[in-house]
Design a protein around this motif. Sequence first.
Motif, short mmCIF file in Angstrom:
data_model
loop_
_atom_site.label_atom_id
_atom_site.label_comp_id
_atom_site.label_asym_id
_atom_site.label_seq_id
_atom_site.Cartn_x
_atom_site.Cartn_y
_atom_site.Cartn_z
N ALA A 214 31.83 41.21 41.17
CA ALA A 214 31.80 40.01 40.34
C ALA A 214 32.96 39.08 40.73
CB ALA A 214 31.88 40.38 38.86
N ASP A 215 33.11 37.98 39.99
CA ASP A 215 34.16 37.00 40.27
C ASP A 215 35.01 36.77 39.03
OD1 ASP A 215 33.50 36.49 42.95
OD2 ASP A 215 31.95 35.07 42.35
N ILE A 216 36.30 36.52 39.26
CA ILE A 216 37.23 36.10 38.21
C ILE A 216 37.95 34.86 38.72
CG2 ILE A 216 39.34 36.64 36.94
CD1 ILE A 216 38.47 39.53 36.82
N ALA A 217 37.92 33.81 37.91
CA ALA A 217 38.60 32.56 38.26
C ALA A 217 39.88 32.44 37.44
CB ALA A 217 37.70 31.37 38.00
N LEU A 218 40.95 32.03 38.09
CA LEU A 218 42.23 31.80 37.41
C LEU A 218 42.58 30.32 37.57
CD1 LEU A 218 44.81 32.81 35.98
CD2 LEU A 218 45.77 33.26 38.26
N LYS A 219 42.68 29.61 36.42
CA LYS A 219 43.02 28.20 36.44
C LYS A 219 44.37 28.01 35.75
CE LYS A 219 38.31 26.37 36.56
NZ LYS A 219 37.36 25.40 35.96
N GLN A 220 45.21 27.15 36.36
CA GLN A 220 46.54 26.90 35.83
C GLN A 220 46.79 25.40 35.84
OE1 GLN A 220 49.57 29.75 37.42
NE2 GLN A 220 47.91 30.49 38.74
N ALA A 221 47.36 24.91 34.72
CA ALA A 221 47.64 23.47 34.63
C ALA A 221 48.74 23.21 33.61
CB ALA A 221 46.38 22.71 34.23
N VAL B 82 33.50 36.17 29.83
CA VAL B 82 34.62 36.38 28.92
C VAL B 82 35.85 35.72 29.53
CG1 VAL B 82 36.10 38.09 27.79
CG2 VAL B 82 33.65 38.54 28.06
N ALA B 83 36.67 35.07 28.70
CA ALA B 83 37.85 34.37 29.18
C ALA B 83 39.06 34.75 28.34
CB ALA B 83 37.62 32.86 29.15
N TYR B 84 40.20 34.87 29.02
CA TYR B 84 41.48 35.08 28.36
C TYR B 84 42.32 33.83 28.61
CZ TYR B 84 40.45 40.11 27.89
OH TYR B 84 39.89 41.32 27.56
N PRO C 21 33.31 42.91 34.49
CA PRO C 21 33.52 43.76 33.32
C PRO C 21 34.91 43.50 32.72
CG PRO C 21 32.58 45.03 35.12
CD PRO C 21 32.93 43.69 35.69
N GLU C 22 35.01 43.65 31.40
CA GLU C 22 36.26 43.27 30.75
C GLU C 22 37.43 44.15 31.16
OE1 GLU C 22 37.56 41.47 26.40
OE2 GLU C 22 35.55 42.28 26.73
N ASP C 23 37.19 45.37 31.56
CA ASP C 23 38.30 46.20 32.02
C ASP C 23 38.91 45.65 33.30
OD1 ASP C 23 36.05 46.81 33.50
OD2 ASP C 23 36.52 48.95 33.68
N GLU C 24 38.05 45.04 34.17
CA GLU C 24 38.58 44.39 35.37
C GLU C 24 39.35 43.13 35.01
OE1 GLU C 24 35.60 45.72 39.01
OE2 GLU C 24 35.19 43.82 37.97
N LEU C 25 38.88 42.39 34.00
CA LEU C 25 39.61 41.20 33.57
C LEU C 25 40.98 41.57 33.01
CD1 LEU C 25 39.57 38.13 33.13
CD2 LEU C 25 38.46 38.53 30.91
N LYS C 26 41.05 42.66 32.27
CA LYS C 26 42.34 43.12 31.73
C LYS C 26 43.27 43.55 32.86
CE LYS C 26 40.65 44.59 27.20
NZ LYS C 26 40.43 45.73 26.28
N ALA C 27 42.74 44.25 33.86
CA ALA C 27 43.56 44.67 34.99
C ALA C 27 44.08 43.46 35.76
CB ALA C 27 42.75 45.58 35.91
N PHE C 28 43.26 42.41 35.82
CA PHE C 28 43.65 41.20 36.53
C PHE C 28 44.83 40.52 35.84
CE2 PHE C 28 43.28 36.64 37.42
CZ PHE C 28 43.16 36.61 38.80
N VAL C 29 44.71 40.26 34.52
CA VAL C 29 45.78 39.54 33.82
C VAL C 29 47.03 40.40 33.68
CG1 VAL C 29 44.14 38.05 32.62
CG2 VAL C 29 44.89 40.18 31.53
N ALA C 30 46.85 41.72 33.65
CA ALA C 30 48.02 42.60 33.56
C ALA C 30 48.87 42.51 34.83
CB ALA C 30 47.58 44.04 33.33
#
Length: 240
Positions: free
Chosen positions: A144-151, A190-192, A211-220
């Motif tokens: 899957a894909d996770i996008a990280l945006k910063q501004a 899902v977005a954090y 999957p949300e566990d991958e999203l949590k691992a990403f932001v951690a």
Amino acid sequence: MSTPSTPSTPSAESTPAPATEQPEATEQPETTEATEQPEATESPVQAAPPSRYSLGTFPNMFRSMFVIGLFVLALVAVVPRITQVQRPAVDAAGKASQVAAQTAWPVQLPQGLGEGWVPTVATYAPGTEKVPTFTTVWTTPSGADIALKQAVGATQGWVARSVDDGEAAGTVTVSGRAFERFVASDAGQVAYVVRGEGARGLTLVASGTAPEDELKAFVAALARVTPAAGVTPTPSTTTG
């Protein structure tokens, strides 16, 4: 004695020659009708009996469909199938260092994610409502894909678009850091979100269909990057 003159012989009147009568045209005898030719007698040819296969009976059609089905299955088994397009990796870390130096933002990037995490996009450009945005996209181990945006100076419209107009769904704490959680059910996303404080604060949005566990691992794994050396900050993007 005078000799009596001999009376002159009157000139004979020219009598017209009688017109010669043209003989009547002889009537041509009527053409006799063509003699009818006797019909040629053809020898009877015995027709070949129709093939049972051409009669289109149900068993024949079933056998044909069965053979075609086997042929299609063989093709499917032989031809390789591409489940997803593989995108080449980009130097997200290098781009993040340049953006951090150019903007003087506290740019963050995940560190030490491990195998299976591949950055495929790293751009810095105006985003929603012309807010300058640093965007990276990562392929996760699940594909899957996770996008990280910063501004900095993110607007409410920018946040709403970044979370794909998802609905607020409470908060989640990852590695001691609180994130707002948004769920876009239609998009399966899902977005954090971490909002920056004030006009100079950096807002981060991590979102995707992973999957949300991958999203949590990403932001951690998010950590501040070191600005690239020798890059002068742009006055319009400097946060003093």
